[in-house]
Design a protein around this motif. Structure first.
Motif, short mmCIF file in Angstrom:
data_model
loop_
_atom_site.label_atom_id
_atom_site.label_comp_id
_atom_site.label_asym_id
_atom_site.label_seq_id
_atom_site.Cartn_x
_atom_site.Cartn_y
_atom_site.Cartn_z
N ILE A 20 0.83 -1.20 0.00
CA ILE A 20 0.00 0.00 0.00
C ILE A 20 0.87 1.25 0.00
O ILE A 20 0.69 2.15 -0.82
CB ILE A 20 -0.96 -0.01 1.21
CG1 ILE A 20 -1.94 -1.18 1.08
CG2 ILE A 20 -1.72 1.32 1.30
CD1 ILE A 20 -2.82 -1.39 2.30
N ILE A 21 1.83 1.32 0.92
CA ILE A 21 2.70 2.49 0.96
C ILE A 21 3.58 2.54 -0.27
O ILE A 21 3.98 3.63 -0.73
CB ILE A 21 3.54 2.50 2.26
CG1 ILE A 21 4.12 3.89 2.51
CG2 ILE A 21 4.64 1.46 2.21
CD1 ILE A 21 3.10 4.94 2.79
N ALA A 22 3.90 1.38 -0.85
CA ALA A 22 4.73 1.36 -2.06
C ALA A 22 3.99 2.01 -3.23
O ALA A 22 4.60 2.72 -4.03
CB ALA A 22 5.11 -0.08 -2.41
N VAL A 23 2.69 1.76 -3.35
CA VAL A 23 1.90 2.38 -4.41
C VAL A 23 1.90 3.90 -4.24
O VAL A 23 2.05 4.65 -5.21
CB VAL A 23 0.47 1.82 -4.41
CG1 VAL A 23 -0.43 2.62 -5.36
CG2 VAL A 23 0.47 0.36 -4.82
N VAL A 24 1.72 4.36 -3.01
CA VAL A 24 1.78 5.80 -2.74
C VAL A 24 3.16 6.34 -3.09
O VAL A 24 3.30 7.41 -3.71
CB VAL A 24 1.45 6.10 -1.26
CG1 VAL A 24 1.63 7.58 -0.95
CG2 VAL A 24 0.03 5.66 -0.93
N ALA A 25 4.20 5.62 -2.70
CA ALA A 25 5.57 6.06 -2.94
C ALA A 25 5.88 6.15 -4.43
O ALA A 25 6.66 7.01 -4.85
CB ALA A 25 6.55 5.12 -2.24
N LEU A 26 5.28 5.29 -5.23
CA LEU A 26 5.49 5.38 -6.68
C LEU A 26 4.96 6.70 -7.23
O LEU A 26 5.58 7.32 -8.09
CB LEU A 26 4.81 4.19 -7.37
CG LEU A 26 5.48 2.83 -7.20
CD1 LEU A 26 4.63 1.73 -7.82
CD2 LEU A 26 6.88 2.83 -7.82
N GLY A 27 3.79 7.11 -6.72
CA GLY A 27 3.26 8.41 -7.13
C GLY A 27 4.15 9.55 -6.69
O GLY A 27 4.40 10.49 -7.45
N VAL A 28 4.66 9.47 -5.47
CA VAL A 28 5.56 10.50 -4.97
C VAL A 28 6.85 10.53 -5.78
O VAL A 28 7.42 11.59 -6.03
CB VAL A 28 5.87 10.26 -3.47
CG1 VAL A 28 6.90 11.27 -2.96
CG2 VAL A 28 4.60 10.35 -2.65
N THR A 29 7.30 9.36 -6.23
CA THR A 29 8.51 9.29 -7.06
C THR A 29 8.36 10.12 -8.32
O THR A 29 9.26 10.89 -8.70
CB THR A 29 8.81 7.82 -7.45
OG1 THR A 29 9.01 7.05 -6.27
CG2 THR A 29 10.05 7.74 -8.33
N LEU A 30 7.22 10.00 -8.99
CA LEU A 30 7.00 10.76 -10.23
C LEU A 30 7.03 12.26 -9.97
O LEU A 30 7.54 13.03 -10.79
CB LEU A 30 5.66 10.36 -10.84
CG LEU A 30 5.51 8.89 -11.25
CD1 LEU A 30 4.11 8.62 -11.79
CD2 LEU A 30 6.57 8.51 -12.29
N VAL A 31 6.50 12.68 -8.83
CA VAL A 31 6.50 14.11 -8.49
C VAL A 31 7.91 14.58 -8.15
O VAL A 31 8.35 15.64 -8.61
CB VAL A 31 5.54 14.39 -7.31
CG1 VAL A 31 5.68 15.84 -6.84
CG2 VAL A 31 4.10 14.11 -7.72
#
Length: 287
Positions: A20-31
């Motif tokens: 779950i946190i990994a999916v969020v972190a992927l979005g943060v990575t793009l930003v």
């Protein structure tokens, strides 16, 4: 120190919990690759969680999923608009929306938790397929899509170019503002997906859902090798960073370490990772 830690069941549970946190972190990575930051990801998860949980019985599973993802996109679009088109610092914008979105979540439910989610909905995001748990499957799919976007599309090239040098990218014909907008919007969509996964796993939602996700997500991104100054990032590194943090958290729990110590450890990991990144960045610049 704790033999049960390396058990197959425990290792599988670590991956599921970290998904779950990994999916969020992927979005943060793009930003972050664009040179921005999103501190509102936890609050975005909270808003999507309560809206979907409250209306699931009325809307049904398919419509709830669609509305949740669209809502996440709109929240990300909101952040992106103020950052890209009004030229405000993403740190300030998302610090404001961190509180704004969380307040909306509390207002929407009057601060009350929501229980009794449909079993069909929970099966999609928290069940299993061919012996593999759904969160792991979703994480693999999202990871593959993010990797393809970053390495095999024009958008991925633009994201890195904007993060490396926005002025040079603009002079090279890159549409800097839409690129930043896309990054925040994709981050919002991934936060919404994480929200759906979370409420399906827990079976409930409340306004405080997702609190603290921003710290853990940023830690996973930085530990995974993405530069906070933008222009450089690793999708697979982010996944490994999220699993590493999940492993540390589980290990500390098995050792009966005070839960508050986990915050200290996470903060220390971020600080060390940033120092290491700064060291290597200066070394490369010297060359």
């Amino acid at each position: 120190m704790e033999p049960s830690f390396i058990g197959l069941a425990n290792l599988g549970e670590i991956v599921v919990q970290s998904s779950i946190i990994a999916v969020v972190a992927l979005g943060v990575t793009l930003v972050i690759i664009t040179g921005g930051i999103d501190l509102s990801v936890g609050s975005t998860v909270g808003v999507v969680s309560v809206v979907c949980a409250v209306n699931l019985a009325v809307w049904g599973t398919p419509l709830t999923i669609v509305v949740g993802l669209v809502l996440g996109a709109l929240l990300g679009l909101f952040n992106g608009f103020f950052t890209a088109y009004l030229n405000l610092q993403s740190f300030i914008v998302t610090l404001a929306t961190l509180n704004l979105f969380r307040g909306l979540a509390f207002l929407y439910t009057d601060g009350r938790p929501v229980f009794g989610l449909d079993d069909g909905f929970r099966t999609i995001f928290a069940g299993s397929f061919l012996g593999v748990q759904s969160p792991i499957i979703l994480l693999l799919v999202v990871t593959g899509l993010c990797w393809l976007i970053l390495t095999n599309t024009r958008l991925g090239t633009y994201l890195r170019a904007v993060g490396t040098n926005a002025d040079a990218a603009r002079k090279s014909g890159v549409r800097v503002r839409p690129t930043r907008l896309y990054a925040f919007t994709l981050c919002g969509v991934l936060c919404a997906l994480a929200a759906l996964m979370l409420i399906a796993r827990v079976g409930a939602a409340e306004p405080i859902t997702g609190t603290g996700f921003e710290l853990t997500a940023i830690a996973a991104v930085v530990v995974g090798g993405t530069s906070l100054t933008g222009g450089r990032g690793s999708i697979f590194g982010t996944i490994l960073g999220a699993i590493l943090l999940g492993s540390i958290r589980t290990g500390l729990t098995l050792l009966n370490v005070n839960a508050y110590v986990q915050y200290v450890v996470t903060g220390a990991i971020i600080l060390i990772a940033v120092l290491v990144d700064r060291f290597f960045s200066r070394k490369q610049a010297a060359r």
